[in-house]
Design a protein around this motif. Structure first.
Motif, PDB file in Angstrom:
ATOM      1  N   PHE A  29       0.857  -1.190   0.000  1.00 29.08           N
ATOM      2  CA  PHE A  29       0.000   0.000   0.000  1.00 29.08           C
ATOM      3  C   PHE A  29       0.887   1.232   0.000  1.00 29.08           C
ATOM      4  CE2 PHE A  29      -2.324   3.564   1.626  1.00 29.08           C
ATOM      5  CZ  PHE A  29      -3.612   3.399   1.144  1.00 29.08           C
ATOM      6  N   GLY A  54      -1.059  -4.890  -5.196  1.00 31.75           N
ATOM      7  CA  GLY A  54      -1.001  -3.854  -4.167  1.00 31.75           C
ATOM      8  C   GLY A  54      -1.898  -2.682  -4.536  1.00 31.75           C
ATOM      9  N   VAL A  55      -1.965  -1.705  -3.638  1.00 24.13           N
ATOM     10  CA  VAL A  55      -2.836  -0.555  -3.852  1.00 24.13           C
ATOM     11  C   VAL A  55      -2.005   0.721  -3.830  1.00 24.13           C
ATOM     12  CG1 VAL A  55      -4.759   0.790  -2.913  1.00 24.13           C
ATOM     13  CG2 VAL A  55      -4.795  -1.702  -2.749  1.00 24.13           C
ATOM     14  N   PHE A  56      -2.198   1.540  -4.857  1.00 25.31           N
ATOM     15  CA  PHE A  56      -1.606   2.874  -4.874  1.00 25.31           C
ATOM     16  C   PHE A  56      -2.743   3.880  -4.828  1.00 25.31           C
ATOM     17  CE2 PHE A  56      -0.724   6.796  -7.068  1.00 25.31           C
ATOM     18  CZ  PHE A  56       0.493   7.193  -6.558  1.00 25.31           C
TER      19      PHE A  56
ATOM     20  N   VAL B 104      -9.618   0.961   1.206  1.00 24.19           N
ATOM     21  CA  VAL B 104      -9.052   0.512  -0.070  1.00 24.19           C
ATOM     22  C   VAL B 104      -7.980  -0.556   0.144  1.00 24.19           C
ATOM     23  CG1 VAL B 104      -9.667   2.670  -1.227  1.00 24.19           C
ATOM     24  CG2 VAL B 104      -7.347   2.364  -0.410  1.00 24.19           C
ATOM     25  N   ALA B 105      -7.385  -0.578   1.344  1.00 22.25           N
ATOM     26  CA  ALA B 105      -6.415  -1.639   1.639  1.00 22.25           C
ATOM     27  C   ALA B 105      -7.130  -2.968   1.894  1.00 22.25           C
ATOM     28  CB  ALA B 105      -5.562  -1.260   2.846  1.00 22.25           C
ATOM     29  N   GLN B 285     -11.058   1.253  -9.788  1.00 15.91           N
ATOM     30  CA  GLN B 285      -9.753   0.674  -9.477  1.00 15.91           C
ATOM     31  C   GLN B 285      -9.696  -0.777  -9.974  1.00 15.91           C
ATOM     32  OE1 GLN B 285      -9.026  -0.730  -5.656  1.00 15.91           O
ATOM     33  NE2 GLN B 285      -6.963   0.113  -5.479  1.00 15.91           N
ATOM     34  N   GLU B 289      -7.105  -2.454 -12.642  1.00 21.11           N
ATOM     35  CA  GLU B 289      -6.329  -3.661 -12.334  1.00 21.11           C
ATOM     36  C   GLU B 289      -6.531  -4.729 -13.396  1.00 21.11           C
ATOM     37  OE1 GLU B 289      -7.164  -5.068  -8.413  1.00 21.11           O
ATOM     38  OE2 GLU B 289      -5.980  -3.469  -7.496  1.00 21.11           O
TER      39      GLU B 289
END
Ligand code: SF4
Lengths: 386, 299
Positions: A29, A54-56, B104-105, B285, B289
């Protein structure tokens, strides 16, 4: 899910190496805000994280970035942000929240010249005391400084491991030079990289029994950390809290909490403090340097040795907690310390404190914008006629 | 806010026995009994909003471990500490970005921000705008009492014109925010306003907003007898309730532009916005992806 971590030899800039170090350490993250000279780190994370699950997220400012990485860490992700100059000032309040809630995370500060907007595109090392004391209140922090592109990779991994092990925000004090410098980087295969993960509790207690998120029973002073959603039903607050996580506004709770927060770092200083010696064995004069300046300092040592002077280098990789023991030992046998730093005197005060009058301490100062030339460092040594 | 992500399993709790009902309150298990008494003044509206929230999550029957409450600082900010869920009491104004990072995590979590008007719209205003713009999958509940309660009654960005606060002793000479209008303009998917006397409607609204993909915002007008009430001679909580009853009109679907709060004027309540034409943050998102790692990637 693809797990495209890199390994092999690469030619890259420090910002890219730091990003790859984070990914290799397990960071999934990144919350950040563009600011020179750290921007390429965020750019690389925005490209790499979606490739590996992962997250950006680009936040609206640095305050939000810091808050977001804390939230992500409690959601169970290893998280990071990167910033510079004014951005690190804005992060200070929530770094304090990270300290008191014991939230593992990594903050890269690519130092540029300050104060204020200062020198956005040029090097500085003026944030070392801010890294230590920038958020209000009494606390300890871990800060590490890489001096090469390879070290940007290596040190960021260390930073994540310390963050997870000690449940604390860890600051990586890069600087503009290392961030934009291109060098060879060797990235080992994933199985050869040491990765430490936070301790987690064994599972929520049965219905009706209480859970104590800040109770530590193994003597390490570091309580195991559950993540949100695991059923612990914990309350986490930035207020002074007891072992149950509940706010307790009194001196006794404050004493117990702040003492533990500080001691879990102080009492593990031997594990956290990393320094590198260069020609120190017979040295009578020690140059103390960190970050990119340590490279000029190394050249300075070589030049001095050619002149027959017994000069060595103590390179600080860990800036905080300070390498107190090492400096005290050296002070028993050397006559002069020259502290080379790109500021008007910050680490020199720490060195003076540790030397405690047993040797002379001199500052070799640059005010930001450029590195020391080796000769400039040497000019602080009286015996040297440059 | 959740339908973009993982499946929801409904859990129907076992009926309480008569014995249990006699010995406890049906909402006891949602509260941290060992933190009572709470800090709120008699007549404060924060507790009503907390009750509406826990009734809503009870009615939703989603596994309780998935709910997280995040709040900032202030009287309302203390709600997080009384609810028996994973709860985070963060820094002043920063609940929304903290919650954004958390959601969001881990999109499995159902994250609700509950905080006050000063926290969310003065110091935290920028975060609100951007969370709504992103249409990030959160519900934000604002308890709006027109004033800073915790610090003793100072001017808030919601204080109506001419009202007295301890930092506007001669009357407020700043225009206040119209919060539903602000939320709409920033891109929120769901916007509603209620008062603390409209608890059933508020509860239903919270249920609906929790299930809404994207960013939801509910403003709850709430009495602060100690701060705002005393300074502006609004009487006690009962007088404020009577005032809310007399002045409120429910106009679902009305334009939030017309919903500004003005001293002595009618108070417009209802569901202003409920839109589905803006994909949420998590939805966009996910699409990105898919482009990056291919259609078969599993999250
Ligand atoms: S000061 Fe106002 S907002 Fe705060 S607890 Fe008292 S009544 Fe409620």
């Amino acid at each position: 899910m693809t797990t495209q971590t890199l390994s092999g030899e690469f030619f890259m800039a420090g910002n890219a190496a730091a990003a790859e170090g984070a990914i290799a350490a397990g960071c999934r993250f990144f919350g950040g805000y563009p600011i020179t000279p750290s921007t390429e780190l965020a750019e690389r994370m925005s490209r790499r994280l979606p490739q590996i699950g992962g997250v950006f997220i680009q936040m609206e400012d640095e305050i939000a970035s810091m808050a977001a990485i804390l939230g992500a860490s409690w959601a169970g992700k290893k998280s990071m942000t990167a910033t510079s100059g004014p951005g690190i000032s804005l992060m200070m309040e929530n770094i304090g929240l990270g300290v008191i809630t014991e939230t593992p995370c990594v903050i890269v500060n690519v130092q540029r010249g300050g104060p204020s907007t200062g020198l956005p595109t040029l090097v500085g090392q003026q944030d070392v005391m801010q890294a230590r004391w920038g958020s209000h209140g009494d606390y300890e922090i871990i800060a590490l400084a890489p001096g090469s592109v390879q070290e940007c990779f290596d040190v960021v991994i260390k930073a994540f491991n310390f963050a997870e092990q000690y449940r604390t925000p860890v600051i990586v004090l890069m600087d503009e030079c290392t961030s934009h410098m291109w060098e060879k980087v060797v990235i080992p295969p994933p199985e050869e990289i040491e990765r430490i993960n936070r301790k987690t509790p064994d599972g929520p207690p049965p219905e009706g029994e209480d859970f104590y998120p800040y109770r530590c029973t193994d003597g390490t002073m570091i309580p195991p950390m559950p993540k949100a959603g695991d059923g612990y039903r914990m309350h986490i607050t930035g207020l002074t809290h007891d072992e149950k996580g509940y706010p307790k506004i009194n001196a006794a709770t404050q004493d117990k909490l702040v003492r533990r927060l500080c001691d879990k770092i102080r009492k593990n200083a031997d594990d956290i403090v990393i320094t590198e010696d260069y020609m120190l064995d017979d040295a009578e004069i020690v140059i103390v340097a960190f970050g990119t300046v340590s490279r000029s300092a190394k050249s300075a040592v070589r030049i001095a040795r050619k002149k027959g002077l017994k000069v060595g280098l103590l390179k600080l990789v860990t800036i905080w907690p300070f390498a107190e023991k090492k400096i005290k030992e050296l002070a028993e046998r050397v006559k002069l310390f020259v502290v080379a730093e790109i500021n008007y005197g910050q680490i020199v005060n720490e060195v003076e404190r540790c030397v405690a009058g047993k040797a002379e301490v001199r500052l070799s100062s640059k005010l930001g914008g450029e590195l020391h030339h080796p000769e400039e460092i040497l000019s602080a040594i009286p015996e040297v006629v440059v | 806010m959740i339908s973009d992500t993982p499946e929801i399993t409904r859990i129907t709790p076992a009926m309480e026995t008569t014995q249990e009902l006699l010995e406890s309150h049906p909402l006891d298990r949602f509260l941290r009994g060992d933190r009572m008494p709470h800090i709120w003044c008699p007549g404060c509206g924060a507790g009503n909003v907390m009750a509406a929230y826990i009734n809503a999550i009870k009615n939703l029957e989603i596994e309780l471990n998935r709910h997280v409450v995040v709040s900032g600082i202030g009287c309302t900010g203390r709600i997080a500490g009384y609810i028996n869920l994973d709860s985070y009491h963060t820094t002043h104004g920063r609940a929304i970005p903290f919650a954004t990072g958390m959601k969001v995590a881990n999109p499995d979590l159902i994250v609700t921000v509950i905080s006050g008007d000063g926290d969310l719209f003065a110091i935290g205003g920028n975060h609100f705008l951007h969370a709504a713009r992103r249409n990030v999958n959160l519900l934000v509940i604002c308890v709006n009492n027109y004033i800073y309660g915790m610090t003793g009654g100072q001017l808030a960005p919601t204080t109506p014109l001419d009202n007295i606060t301890t930092t506007s002793p001669f009357g407020n000479y700043e225009h206040p925010f119209n919060l539903p209008y602000l939320a709409m303009a920033s891109g929120a998917a769901y916007v509603a306003r209620w008062t603390t006397i409209h608890l059933r409607r508020l509860t239903k609204s919270i249920e609906k907003a929790t299930m809404k993909p994207g960013f939801s915002f509910i403003e709850v007008l709430s009495p602060c007898p100690t701060g705002y009430g005393k300074l502006n001679k609004k009487g006690d909580a009962l007088d404020v309730a009577r005032f809310f009853q007399e002045k409120s009109v429910i106009k679902h679907g009305s334009n939030p532009f017309d919903a500004g709060v003005r001293e002595g004027k009618e108070i417009i309540l209802g569901e202003f916005i409920n839109r589905d034409d803006r994909p949420s943050f998590l939805e966009y998102q996910r699409r990105m992806e898919e482009r990056v790692v291919g259609k078969n990637a599993n999250k």
